[in-house]
Design a protein around this motif. Structure first.
Motif, PDB file in Angstrom:
ATOM      1  N   HIS A  43      36.310  39.561  40.133  1.00 48.94           N
ATOM      2  CA  HIS A  43      35.696  38.293  40.517  1.00 48.94           C
ATOM      3  C   HIS A  43      34.631  37.913  39.491  1.00 48.94           C
ATOM      4  O   HIS A  43      34.521  36.754  39.080  1.00 48.94           O
ATOM      5  CB  HIS A  43      35.061  38.383  41.907  1.00 48.94           C
ATOM      6  CG  HIS A  43      36.009  38.762  42.988  1.00 48.94           C
ATOM      7  ND1 HIS A  43      37.225  38.131  43.173  1.00 48.94           N
ATOM      8  CD2 HIS A  43      35.928  39.700  43.967  1.00 48.94           C
ATOM      9  CE1 HIS A  43      37.842  38.666  44.213  1.00 48.94           C
ATOM     10  NE2 HIS A  43      37.078  39.621  44.707  1.00 48.94           N
ATOM     11  N   GLU A  46      36.188  37.252  35.866  1.00 49.96           N
ATOM     12  CA  GLU A  46      36.839  35.945  35.733  1.00 49.96           C
ATOM     13  C   GLU A  46      35.857  34.782  35.754  1.00 49.96           C
ATOM     14  O   GLU A  46      36.252  33.623  35.653  1.00 49.96           O
ATOM     15  CB  GLU A  46      37.864  35.767  36.859  1.00 49.96           C
ATOM     16  CG  GLU A  46      39.023  36.734  36.766  1.00 49.96           C
ATOM     17  CD  GLU A  46      39.940  36.690  37.986  1.00 49.96           C
ATOM     18  OE1 GLU A  46      39.693  35.840  38.874  1.00 49.96           O
ATOM     19  OE2 GLU A  46      40.887  37.489  38.053  1.00 49.96           O
ATOM     20  N   ARG A  48      33.916  33.954  38.345  1.00 45.33           N
ATOM     21  CA  ARG A  48      33.940  33.315  39.656  1.00 45.33           C
ATOM     22  C   ARG A  48      32.672  33.591  40.470  1.00 45.33           C
ATOM     23  O   ARG A  48      32.605  33.275  41.648  1.00 45.33           O
ATOM     24  CB  ARG A  48      35.172  33.793  40.437  1.00 45.33           C
ATOM     25  CG  ARG A  48      36.500  33.328  39.866  1.00 45.33           C
ATOM     26  CD  ARG A  48      36.705  31.840  40.077  1.00 45.33           C
ATOM     27  NE  ARG A  48      36.976  31.550  41.462  1.00 45.33           N
ATOM     28  CZ  ARG A  48      38.208  31.448  41.986  1.00 45.33           C
ATOM     29  NH1 ARG A  48      39.264  31.603  41.211  1.00 45.33           N
ATOM     30  NH2 ARG A  48      38.379  31.160  43.260  1.00 45.33           N
ATOM     31  N   GLN A 256      40.251  35.168  46.828  1.00 49.53           N
ATOM     32  CA  GLN A 256      41.168  34.749  45.771  1.00 49.53           C
ATOM     33  C   GLN A 256      42.614  35.095  46.111  1.00 49.53           C
ATOM     34  O   GLN A 256      43.464  35.230  45.218  1.00 49.53           O
ATOM     35  CB  GLN A 256      40.770  35.358  44.436  1.00 49.53           C
ATOM     36  CG  GLN A 256      39.529  34.707  43.820  1.00 49.53           C
ATOM     37  CD  GLN A 256      39.207  35.259  42.439  1.00 49.53           C
ATOM     38  OE1 GLN A 256      38.312  36.078  42.285  1.00 49.53           O
ATOM     39  NE2 GLN A 256      39.929  34.801  41.443  1.00 49.53           N
ATOM     40  N   ASP A 293      31.469  30.075  45.703  1.00 53.35           N
ATOM     41  CA  ASP A 293      32.488  30.455  44.725  1.00 53.35           C
ATOM     42  C   ASP A 293      32.482  29.405  43.622  1.00 53.35           C
ATOM     43  O   ASP A 293      33.118  28.357  43.748  1.00 53.35           O
ATOM     44  CB  ASP A 293      33.863  30.528  45.408  1.00 53.35           C
ATOM     45  CG  ASP A 293      35.000  30.736  44.406  1.00 53.35           C
ATOM     46  OD1 ASP A 293      34.724  31.067  43.238  1.00 53.35           O
ATOM     47  OD2 ASP A 293      36.170  30.564  44.808  1.00 53.35           O
ATOM     48  N   GLY A 295      33.975  28.992  40.966  1.00 49.62           N
ATOM     49  CA  GLY A 295      35.279  28.566  40.463  1.00 49.62           C
ATOM     50  C   GLY A 295      36.203  28.037  41.534  1.00 49.62           C
ATOM     51  O   GLY A 295      37.335  27.640  41.255  1.00 49.62           O
TER      52      GLY A 295
END
Length: 391
Positions: A43, A46, A48, A256, A293, A295
């Motif tokens: 997480h 990436e 995020r 996700q 979050d 992203g």
């Protein structure tokens, strides 16, 4: 010392950083011999989360004590220890209740609770994907290991997070001998939840995912694989249970979650679990869900970016199900699970696919993040012993 440092989305660099050092009389310093890459690390990897560039990753750690603070009385230099990812004080209101996952002392933000190594929004602490790690309140947080620690590191390191976390999922789901249990997610935590259910004597354990290599591993430990690219888990389970559904189940994927085509849907596995478990059944949710979050808006939508997930609560209420959520209080379980390992009753290292040196961290993150075939669980050895694929 060398450490795996987050430099931005999908960028990890192994470089020299200042050595970990004693900052408080209760600290210990551990030479990290084995540390894992966790699905939760992805997480942050990436981009995020709010994880800051320049911080060291890694919350699944074990190693050898090389220095102790002046107030440390139990842990000794030279001992092998495994470190719960929860950093806890041992004396706050939460810790006194065994809720070390929500320690109030080690989290510097008054409106939050819980601290961890190298983890977004869980304090300023550096991670253990490094040659050395500072461990606050070492007497409380370090679990000492036996004489076989050096030889069985890939078993014992799983006590830092994923074995207790998978076990915690089965505890919240109230898995009992003879139960029929479904686990959503065949990643490392999902496999540990399935393994824990089997250790507890569950009659049948299904594991739902769409990654063939991970489903093969689930089958190898005695679980029944369900490939979600080909079958609806709820229909499979209901067909096997006279239409009733499983007694209980675990969600081990998180916000996700995505379908076999790669489309993200944070409610996918939660709703699958609600559908698959029978009336009055119990649900244990250890997959990571976050209130923010960064992203999420692009990947799913504005509501999901705020942690607002459209789950089938009406169906859950109608079925009288109960849901337990949150991170695992590792110390609640790690001694008992350690003794299962020491006694030969549990070998959680079955899921390790790669043992690599710390210098190979960037490559390991790339392959693990891509869910490349065979990259089930990656173990890093900051002080040597990386040997590629599991031997």
């Amino acid at each position: 010392m060398k450490a795996a440092v987050y430099e931005g989305p999908r960028t990890v660099t192994v470089k020299d950083v200042p050595d970990a050092k004693i900052e408080h009389p209760c600290d210990i310093i551990v030479k990290i011999t084995t540390t894992n890459i966790c699905g939760s690390d992805l997480h942050m990897y990436e981009g995020r989360t709010s994880f800051e560039s320049g911080r060291t990753l890694g919350h699944e750690n074990m190693g050898q004590v090389v220095e102790v603070g002046s107030a440390v009385s139990k842990v000794k230099v030279g001992e092998y220890v495994v470190l719960p990812f929860n950093i806890a004080c041992g004396f706050c209101k939460q810790c006194e209740q065994g809720l070390t996952n929500y320690c109030l002392t080690m989290q510097p933000e008054p409106s939050l609770a819980g601290a961890a190594y190298g983890f977004a929004d869980m304090g300023p602490y550096q991670g253990g994907q490094a040659e050395l790690l500072r461990v606050p309140y070492g007497d409380f947080n370090a679990l000492r290991l036996g004489e076989d620690a050096a030889e069985r590191q890939t078993d014992y390191v799983m006590l830092a997070d994923i074995f207790p976390t998978g076990y915690h999922a089965t505890e919240m789901a109230h898995v009992k001998p003879g139960d029929q249990t479904i686990v959503f997610g065949a990643g490392p935590v999902g496999l540990m939840a399935a393994y824990s259910a089997i250790l507890k004597g569950a009659g049948r354990v299904w594991v739902a995912d769409h990654q063939p290599d991970r489903l093969r591993t689930a089958e190898e430990i005695g679980a029944i694989p369900i490939n979600t690219a080909q079958q609806d888990p709820a229909e499979v389970v209901k067909e096997a249970t006279l239409g009733l559904g499983a007694d209980n189940g675990c969600e081990c994927v998180g916000y996700q979650a995505h379908d076999p085509q790669g489309q993200e849907d944070a409610s996918l596995t939660l709703n699958g679990l609600i559908d698959s478990v029978r009336f009055t059944g119990n649900l244990g949710v250890v997959g990571v869900f976050l209130p923010q979050d960064p992203g999420g808006a692009e990947a799913q939508g504005e509501l999901e970016a705020q942690g607002k997930i459209p789950i089938d609560f009406g169906m859950m209420w109608f079925k009288g199900q109960r849901m337990g959520t949150g991170q695992a209080p590792v110390k609640k379980y790690n001694r008992a699970l350690r003794d299962l390992i020491a006694g030969g009753k549990a070998t959680p290292s079955f899921l390790v696919s790669h043992e690599l040196s710390l210098d190979e961290a960037a490559t390991a993150y790339e392959h693990f993040d891509a869910r490349d075939d065979g990259w089930t669980k990656v173990v890093l050895h900051p002080n040597g012993h990386g040997n590629g694929h599991k031997q």
